[in-house]
Design an enzyme around this catalytic site. Structure first.
Site, PDB file in Angstrom:
ATOM      1  N   GLY A  88      -3.309   9.909  -2.440  1.00  0.00           N
ATOM      2  CA  GLY A  88      -2.513   9.524  -3.588  1.00  0.00           C
ATOM      3  C   GLY A  88      -3.446   9.060  -4.688  1.00  0.00           C
ATOM      4  O   GLY A  88      -4.400   8.336  -4.403  1.00  0.00           O
ATOM      5  N   ALA A  89      -3.177   9.451  -5.945  1.00  0.00           N
ATOM      6  CA  ALA A  89      -4.247   9.219  -6.933  1.00  0.00           C
ATOM      7  C   ALA A  89      -3.777   9.063  -8.367  1.00  0.00           C
ATOM      8  O   ALA A  89      -4.549   9.296  -9.284  1.00  0.00           O
ATOM      9  CB  ALA A  89      -5.235  10.385  -6.854  1.00  0.00           C
ATOM     10  N   ASN A  90      -2.566   8.649  -8.615  1.00  0.00           N
ATOM     11  CA  ASN A  90      -2.125   8.505 -10.000  1.00  0.00           C
ATOM     12  C   ASN A  90      -2.900   7.445 -10.759  1.00  0.00           C
ATOM     13  O   ASN A  90      -3.231   7.594 -11.924  1.00  0.00           O
ATOM     14  CB  ASN A  90      -0.634   8.132 -10.034  1.00  0.00           C
ATOM     15  CG  ASN A  90       0.248   9.339 -10.196  1.00  0.00           C
ATOM     16  OD1 ASN A  90      -0.216  10.466 -10.140  1.00  0.00           O
ATOM     17  ND2 ASN A  90       1.534   9.103 -10.397  1.00  0.00           N
TER      18      ASN A  90
ATOM     19  N   GLY B  65      -5.005   3.182 -10.180  1.00  0.00           N
ATOM     20  CA  GLY B  65      -5.468   2.136  -9.295  1.00  0.00           C
ATOM     21  C   GLY B  65      -6.442   2.597  -8.235  1.00  0.00           C
ATOM     22  O   GLY B  65      -7.363   3.375  -8.481  1.00  0.00           O
TER      23      GLY B  65
ATOM     24  N   GLY C  31      -6.110   4.561  -5.689  1.00  0.00           N
ATOM     25  CA  GLY C  31      -6.111   5.990  -5.418  1.00  0.00           C
ATOM     26  C   GLY C  31      -6.918   6.771  -6.435  1.00  0.00           C
ATOM     27  O   GLY C  31      -7.655   7.698  -6.076  1.00  0.00           O
TER      28      GLY C  31
ATOM     29  N   SER D 104      -3.145  -4.243   4.326  1.00  0.00           N
ATOM     30  CA  SER D 104      -3.125  -5.337   3.352  1.00  0.00           C
ATOM     31  C   SER D 104      -3.346  -6.640   4.116  1.00  0.00           C
ATOM     32  O   SER D 104      -2.960  -6.754   5.289  1.00  0.00           O
ATOM     33  CB  SER D 104      -1.773  -5.372   2.627  1.00  0.00           C
ATOM     34  OG  SER D 104      -1.558  -6.627   1.997  1.00  0.00           O
TER      35      SER D 104
ATOM     36  N   TYR E  81       7.546  -6.137   2.335  1.00  0.00           N
ATOM     37  CA  TYR E  81       6.256  -5.504   2.049  1.00  0.00           C
ATOM     38  C   TYR E  81       5.240  -5.838   3.142  1.00  0.00           C
ATOM     39  O   TYR E  81       4.534  -4.955   3.645  1.00  0.00           O
ATOM     40  CB  TYR E  81       5.724  -5.966   0.685  1.00  0.00           C
ATOM     41  CG  TYR E  81       4.325  -5.466   0.411  1.00  0.00           C
ATOM     42  CD1 TYR E  81       4.102  -4.134   0.064  1.00  0.00           C
ATOM     43  CD2 TYR E  81       3.224  -6.310   0.529  1.00  0.00           C
ATOM     44  CE1 TYR E  81       2.805  -3.660  -0.166  1.00  0.00           C
ATOM     45  CE2 TYR E  81       1.937  -5.850   0.298  1.00  0.00           C
ATOM     46  CZ  TYR E  81       1.732  -4.525  -0.047  1.00  0.00           C
ATOM     47  OH  TYR E  81       0.462  -4.055  -0.263  1.00  0.00           O
TER      48      TYR E  81
END
Length: 300
Positions: free
Chosen positions: A20-22, A24, A26, A145, A170
């Site tokens: 995933g890389a949009n 931040g 990623g 996390s 979360y």
């Protein structure tokens, strides 16, 4: 080796990496790997944002649509990807959705955090497993996390239908992600498959997830988000644990990387400590069985 930096990433030419890389973590991960020669598949929910990200990455990339909150999307993505790339070298499961508004569900009826952060990646990994084993040895990185350490899985209410608290949901989703990554390692080794499952967490890192998480609270939420960002490290620093997990030739299955300082919130990369429940194989096996039933994906 606590001084590990991105300069230690070996040559990635010839490798196919899915992440995933949009934005931040990623985006930093994709950029560093493409810069070193990998062909990086940007798996994104928003194609326009994905194309914009690809234009900022100096290297060989392609953008493909993937919504981890939809098993239909996961299956379609995996089928098209493996048709074009029968061999995949690295899968970085770095979903980190944080939604602090009212309880929401995925397209399949799962609580949004556990569905996006764990069940979607679980299904995706299984559907890509043949491609990951097709080469000289693939690698799967699961993004945990520090919140997993204080979380607890209630198998009687895994979808948080009773007494919903978003921050707890979360944390549970990240505990589930951690359990998944460790159980995947056990199963891969038991099956004799040449795939490494490693884990990482970014500590407290300055990404756009914090502002998004609080946007439902208006001006008050923006103030909280701004205050939280002051305590974070840079996204470049936060991405190092997952980059090491994805690229270090010496990484062993089941290793877990995170920041070294201030209770693993910031600093150089080191081996991270697992929470008590995350280290329990019995809990992991139970979660795996639930994931099989909920997603219909069974492996290895």
């Amino acid at each position: 080796m606590s001084g590990w930096t991105a300069d230690r990433i070996p040559d990635q030419h010839g490798k196919v990496v899915v992440t995933g890389a949009n934005s931040g973590l990623g985006l930093v991960t994709a950029t560093e790997l493409a810069r070193r020669g990998a062909h990086v598949v940007l798996a994104v929910r928003n194609l326009t944002a994905g194309e914009e990200a690809a234009h900022r990455i100096p290297g060989d990339t392609e953008v493909r649509e993937l919504d981890l909150a939809s098993l239909a999307s996961v299956r379609a993505f995996a089928a098209k990807l493996t048709a074009d790339h029968p061999s995949v070298d690295v899968l970085v499961n770095n979903a980190g959705l944080v939604h602090l508004g009212p309880r929401r569900t995925t397209a399949d009826g799962f609580e949004l955090h556990v569905g996006t952060n764990m069940l979607g990646p679980y299904a995706l990994t299984g559907l890509l497993l043949d491609a990951l084993t097709a080469g000289s040895g693939g690698r799967v990185v699961s993004l945990s996390s520090i919140t997993h350490k204080n979380a607890h899985l209630d198998f009687g209410d895994l979808m948080s239908e009773h007494g919903y608290r978003a921050s707890s949901a979360y944390g549970r989703s990240k505990l589930a992600t951690t359990l998944f990554g460790l159980e995947l390692d056990r199963r891969l080794r038991a099956a004799g498959l040449p795939v490494v499952s490693a884990l990482a967490h970014p500590g407290l890192t300055r990404t756009n997830l914090t502002p998004r998480a609080w946007e439902h609270r208006g001006r008050f939420g923006r103030l909280i988000a701004a205050g939280g960002l002051l305590a974070t490290q840079s996204v470049e620093q936060g991405a190092r644990p997952q980059l090491r997990a994805a690229t270090d030739p010496e990484v062993r299955g089941g290793q877990f990387f995170g920041p070294a300082r201030l209770w693993e919130t910031r600093g150089p990369v080191t081996e991270a400590r697992l929470g008590e429940e995350a280290a329990d194989p019995a809990v992991a096996r139970r979660l795996w069985a639930v994931a099989e039933d909920l997603t219909g994906v069974r492996y290895p």
